[in-house]
Design an enzyme around this catalytic site. Structure first.
Site, mmCIF file in Angstrom:
data_model
loop_
_atom_site.group_PDB
_atom_site.id
_atom_site.type_symbol
_atom_site.label_atom_id
_atom_site.label_comp_id
_atom_site.label_asym_id
_atom_site.label_seq_id
_atom_site.Cartn_x
_atom_site.Cartn_y
_atom_site.Cartn_z
ATOM 1 N N ASN A 61 0.842 -1.184 0.000
ATOM 2 C CA ASN A 61 0.000 0.000 0.000
ATOM 3 C C ASN A 61 0.884 1.243 0.000
ATOM 4 O O ASN A 61 1.940 1.287 0.641
ATOM 5 C CB ASN A 61 -0.988 0.001 1.169
ATOM 6 C CG ASN A 61 -0.368 -0.152 2.538
ATOM 7 O OD1 ASN A 61 0.554 -0.937 2.739
ATOM 8 N ND2 ASN A 61 -0.894 0.592 3.503
ATOM 9 N N GLU A 63 0.282 5.181 0.579
ATOM 10 C CA GLU A 63 -0.628 6.262 0.960
ATOM 11 C C GLU A 63 -0.130 7.599 0.434
ATOM 12 O O GLU A 63 1.032 7.751 0.064
ATOM 13 C CB GLU A 63 -0.760 6.319 2.486
ATOM 14 C CG GLU A 63 -1.416 5.093 3.064
ATOM 15 C CD GLU A 63 -1.534 5.127 4.580
ATOM 16 O OE1 GLU A 63 -2.193 4.228 5.113
ATOM 17 O OE2 GLU A 63 -0.979 6.033 5.227
ATOM 18 N N ASN A 64 -1.048 8.563 0.440
ATOM 19 C CA ASN A 64 -0.755 9.901 -0.050
ATOM 20 C C ASN A 64 -1.433 10.898 0.888
ATOM 21 O O ASN A 64 -2.497 10.598 1.427
ATOM 22 C CB ASN A 64 -1.304 10.030 -1.480
ATOM 23 C CG ASN A 64 -0.889 11.301 -2.158
ATOM 24 O OD1 ASN A 64 -1.362 12.374 -1.803
ATOM 25 N ND2 ASN A 64 -0.018 11.175 -3.138
ATOM 26 N N ALA A 65 -0.847 12.074 1.046
ATOM 27 C CA ALA A 65 -1.446 13.099 1.906
ATOM 28 C C ALA A 65 -2.859 13.447 1.438
ATOM 29 O O ALA A 65 -3.710 13.812 2.243
ATOM 30 C CB ALA A 65 -0.572 14.350 1.937
ATOM 31 N N TYR A 67 -5.667 11.671 0.758
ATOM 32 C CA TYR A 67 -6.045 10.288 1.041
ATOM 33 C C TYR A 67 -6.648 9.486 -0.121
ATOM 34 O O TYR A 67 -6.259 8.339 -0.328
ATOM 35 C CB TYR A 67 -6.998 10.228 2.231
ATOM 36 C CG TYR A 67 -6.373 10.599 3.562
ATOM 37 C CD1 TYR A 67 -5.006 10.795 3.709
ATOM 38 C CD2 TYR A 67 -7.163 10.756 4.680
ATOM 39 C CE1 TYR A 67 -4.452 11.129 4.935
ATOM 40 C CE2 TYR A 67 -6.620 11.097 5.923
ATOM 41 C CZ TYR A 67 -5.261 11.275 6.032
ATOM 42 O OH TYR A 67 -4.722 11.602 7.235
ATOM 43 N N CYS A 72 -3.830 0.679 -2.851
ATOM 44 C CA CYS A 72 -3.772 -0.528 -2.019
ATOM 45 C C CYS A 72 -2.705 -1.479 -2.554
ATOM 46 O O CYS A 72 -2.336 -1.435 -3.726
ATOM 47 C CB CYS A 72 -5.129 -1.232 -2.025
ATOM 48 S SG CYS A 72 -6.463 -0.255 -1.300
ATOM 49 N N GLU A 74 -2.829 -4.674 -3.216
ATOM 50 C CA GLU A 74 -3.281 -5.573 -4.266
ATOM 51 C C GLU A 74 -3.274 -4.879 -5.630
ATOM 52 O O GLU A 74 -2.821 -5.449 -6.629
ATOM 53 C CB GLU A 74 -4.698 -6.088 -3.968
ATOM 54 C CG GLU A 74 -4.811 -6.832 -2.654
ATOM 55 C CD GLU A 74 -5.181 -5.944 -1.465
ATOM 56 O OE1 GLU A 74 -5.879 -6.445 -0.576
ATOM 57 O OE2 GLU A 74 -4.765 -4.765 -1.428
ATOM 58 N N CYS A 105 -10.065 -4.906 0.108
ATOM 59 C CA CYS A 105 -11.196 -3.979 0.111
ATOM 60 C C CYS A 105 -12.038 -4.194 -1.147
ATOM 61 O O CYS A 105 -11.653 -4.931 -2.060
ATOM 62 C CB CYS A 105 -10.701 -2.536 0.201
ATOM 63 S SG CYS A 105 -9.955 -1.902 -1.332
ATOM 64 N N CYS A 108 -10.271 -3.403 -4.454
ATOM 65 C CA CYS A 108 -9.278 -4.427 -4.794
ATOM 66 C C CYS A 108 -9.949 -5.709 -5.260
ATOM 67 O O CYS A 108 -9.474 -6.363 -6.195
ATOM 68 C CB CYS A 108 -8.348 -4.694 -3.618
ATOM 69 S SG CYS A 108 -7.211 -3.333 -3.339
#
Length: 157
Positions: A61, A63-65, A67, A72, A74, A105, A108
């Protein structure tokens, strides 16, 4: 000689996989977790795909500021696979730091549906390295997939 759990042996038989393929797939997903970029949630996820040719492709995964633009594990693995020319898979593994393990999720699951059959096993590993396995069809019942579209882009009737 290491003993093999009855569950692992049964799963290998059920999904027509070698025991060592399931072990390697899970290990690759677990080993990917530390590479996750998750400074906001601190929820590490590693994923691994077993290709039809017997190769393994991993993802984490990211992430980014902002969101919603995070990726993910997968889908990261799928993007790597497709960019490397791989579009069909025997099995998928997802590893997290919680118990019981987390499942992919919804996004995914649908992304996996594009490249995996409904019978594809999804091995979900917990913090202890123990797994639960379900097929993609069990995780995504009544799914919509590529076969529901005609080649011209219109939905099949």
């Amino acid at each position: 000689m290491c003993s093999v759990s009855p569950q692992l042996a049964a799963d290998a038989k059920r999904f027509s996989l070698d025991i060592w393929q399931i072990q390697e797939l899970g290990q690759k997903a677990i080993e990917a977790k530390p590479r996750a970029h998750c400074p906001y949630s601190n929820f590490r996820v590693g994923a691994a795909l077993l290709t039809l040719s017997g190769g393994y492709i991993t993802g984490v995964n990211v992430e980014n500021a902002s969101y919603p633009v995070g990726v993910c594990a997968e889908r990261c693995a799928l993007a790597k696979a497709v960019s490397d020319g791989e579009k069909a898979f025997k099995a998928v593994a997802v590893a997290t730091d919680i118990s019981p393990p987390a499942s992919p999720c919804g996004s995914c699951r649908q992304s996996l549906r594009e490249f995996c059959g409904l019978e594809t096993p999804i091995f979900m590993y917990d913090v202890k390295g123990e797994y639960v396995v379900m097929t993609l069809g069990e995780l995504l019942p009544m799914s919509f997939g590529p076969e529901h579209l005609k080649a011209d882009g219109n939905t099949a009737g």
